[in-house]
Design an enzyme around this catalytic site. Structure first.
Site, PDB file in Angstrom:
ATOM      1  N   HIS A 236       0.828  -1.212   0.000  1.00  0.00           N
ATOM      2  CA  HIS A 236       0.000   0.000   0.000  1.00  0.00           C
ATOM      3  C   HIS A 236       0.861   1.262   0.000  1.00  0.00           C
ATOM      4  CE1 HIS A 236      -3.194  -2.790   0.870  1.00  0.00           C
ATOM      5  NE2 HIS A 236      -2.659  -3.124   2.024  1.00  0.00           N
TER       6      HIS A 236
ATOM      7  N   HIS B 126      -7.107  -4.581  -1.003  1.00  0.00           N
ATOM      8  CA  HIS B 126      -6.410  -5.815  -1.382  1.00  0.00           C
ATOM      9  C   HIS B 126      -7.124  -6.497  -2.537  1.00  0.00           C
ATOM     10  CE1 HIS B 126      -6.166  -5.140   3.007  1.00  0.00           C
ATOM     11  NE2 HIS B 126      -4.882  -5.338   2.808  1.00  0.00           N
TER      12      HIS B 126
END
Lengths: 340, 340
Positions: A64, A226
């Site tokens: 991320h 995700h």
């Protein structure tokens, strides 16, 4: 019959080494800001612990970036605990971070609402308390797309985490107490909402192939960071229509005061170019006008990503004078910097 | 038999409106820094013209964001002239920018070495001189990958342009004369070299399909920022090997002084996530050590992109004390900010 799935090309060496090797680069590129503890896999503020200051740590699976390691530095996080890609860091790692940054005023744990992160941070907080360190845990759960998801009970924690780390970091830098910093952090989460859409899947280095299948003319409306499913899979539409529905979802849930000021955060998921993000910002501005809301602060770019996923998330944070002043306060991290 | 080519999904409305709509967003997100002149399609520094200051303008085809519009602001550019995607802006646009920002001390034109840009900026400079405005043109041609290319005679202008705009912008902000700012700018180009690789093609909004075909296991070694061919097409290799050859190409050409300090710039081309860029930085650091060169400054992120292309470019700039101080000077633009 097996179907061949094309592998996704990446600028890496061994897939198992990606997180560690990327941390080497982060440390070497910013030696004035951070140091890397490779034994515990931590990104630490160069001058941590800062005596007398409330310390902030966060963490979660890697993939991320710049979240969270890119937000370590003056005015933001004292440490980040990166797990392997899309995998929670472990309690011992979080405990080591907590000990490394505690300056005697206590430590805030900023936890995105994913089951693994929540469980592991809870254990770490208990161990830290056993060691005599005061810990306040703050949960982010700002994603209005869905209730419950692949790895989450309740709402997922997404874009508001970036804003919370900045604002609570400023409160700590200004001398706020553990309770005061935690209160500001919780207010940011309460006043912030997010929604994301994906045009393509991400691909983890370990798998080397897309996490999910998506048609050449499809988008995932309400995707998680995700690649978790959102509200629905549908045909891609013009940005104006997509952003209108995203804004309706966010503002319908946030229900900001009439005439409210907001921080408008348009976040790229990793594979979407900036020219599109600014176009999305323009569409978002039209929607805000419709709701009688004014964006007095903005953030546009890739700040909480899903590896190479093409897509965008929007986060709106309803501001008050204190949150605005804390947002504007100086910050010096690898990924966010101003006033220093 | 026709072969179906999958279209590339984008967060846009009408392809013909992408540049204009993205500029709307840039202006709305940063009203404290820039204003957009839609009639002439210009991004102008909010407070331009700054009386007595040498003004800097640049421009080129869109699709490389944040270059150039994201670099307009205090300490960097006074104006940017965005063309349509991968299409040179026109002389009238450049002339309008030159007139809009001239504060009486002359204007620097920063021109990447692409035939259309060079020709159009030359015409604009002549027209501006006819109108009594002193113009100095500075060419960037830092890409060592190939001599001559699809749209270029000589070497292409790439990553060094970002560094030059920052450093020359600081020189102008500090009161440098037209000749002094031009001299510093030319020194940056002379001391900088770049090399890029692509893992995937970009896709322009107008075409909606990839600009070039590339195999699922291939890379373009030495790619240009519009997808121009590089030195060769080859199988993708580990990042360590790719970066070693990129560094050899750059350093072999730059031939820095033994023990030199450099600014190491690892630039994402738009579709490559930050976790990979930092991994590339780590590999680059190993190569610099081999050459006895020290990276005393760094820049890692997406600053000169090729729409959604996956890939990376590396730029090395050999520093001296003045270039270092000018790099460190305060800057406040949408995409680069520190000290303010």
């Amino acid at each position: 019959m097996s179907v061949a799935v094309a592998s996704v090309k990446k600028l890496i060496n061994e897939p198992a080494d990606v997180v560690k090797e990327s941390l080497v680069g982060l440390g070497l590129a910013h030696p004035d800001l951070v140091r890397i503890d490779f034994e515990n896999q931590l990104v630490l503020r160069k001058d941590a612990p800062v005596s007398g200051k409330v310390a902030l740590i966060s963490g979660g699976g890697s993939g991320h970036e710049p979240l969270h390691g890119g937000f370590v530095g003056a005015g933001m996080l004292d440490a980040a605990c990166p797990g392997e890609v899309f995998t929670s860091p472990v309690p011992d790692q979080m405990l080591a971070a907590t000990k490394a940054v505690d300056g005697g005023a206590g430590v805030i744990h900023i936890v995105k609402n994913y089951t693994g992160d929540v469980m592991n941070f809870k254990l770490a907080a208990e161990m830290a308390e056993d060691d005599g360190i005061s810990v306040e845990s703050v949960l982010t759960n700002d994603d209005v797309a869905v209730e419950d998801s692949t790895w989450t009970a309740g709402r997922r924690g997404t874009g508001v985490t970036v804003l919370l780390e900045k604002i609570a970091g400023a409160k700590a830098e200004a001398g706020g107490s553990l309770a005061e910093v935690a209160a500001v952090a919780r207010r940011v989460n309460e006043k912030g909402r997010s929604f994301g859409v994906a045009l393509t899947s991400c691909a983890t280095p370990a798998a080397g192939t897309p996490t999910f299948d998506i048609g050449a003319d499809e988008m995932e409306f309400g995707v998680g960071i995700h690649g978790e499913p959102g509200r629905r899979r549908e045909k891609i539409r013009p940005a104006a229509e997509i952003v209108e529905e995203m804004a309706d979802a966010i503002l319908g849930d946030l229900q900001p005061a009439k005439g409210a000021n907001v921080l408008a955060f348009v976040n790229g998921l990793g594979g979407t170019p900036l020219i599109e993000l600014y176009l999305v910002y323009a569409e978002l501005a039209k929607q805000l006008e419709k709701y009688g809301v004014t964006a007095t602060r903005s953030l546009v770019g890739d700040y909480i990503t899903s590896l190479d996923m093409a897509g965008v998330s929007i986060t709106l944070l309803e501001l008050d004078d204190e949150l605005t002043a804390l947002w504007d306060a100086p910050v010096h991290t690898p990924a966010l910097r101003w006033g220093i």
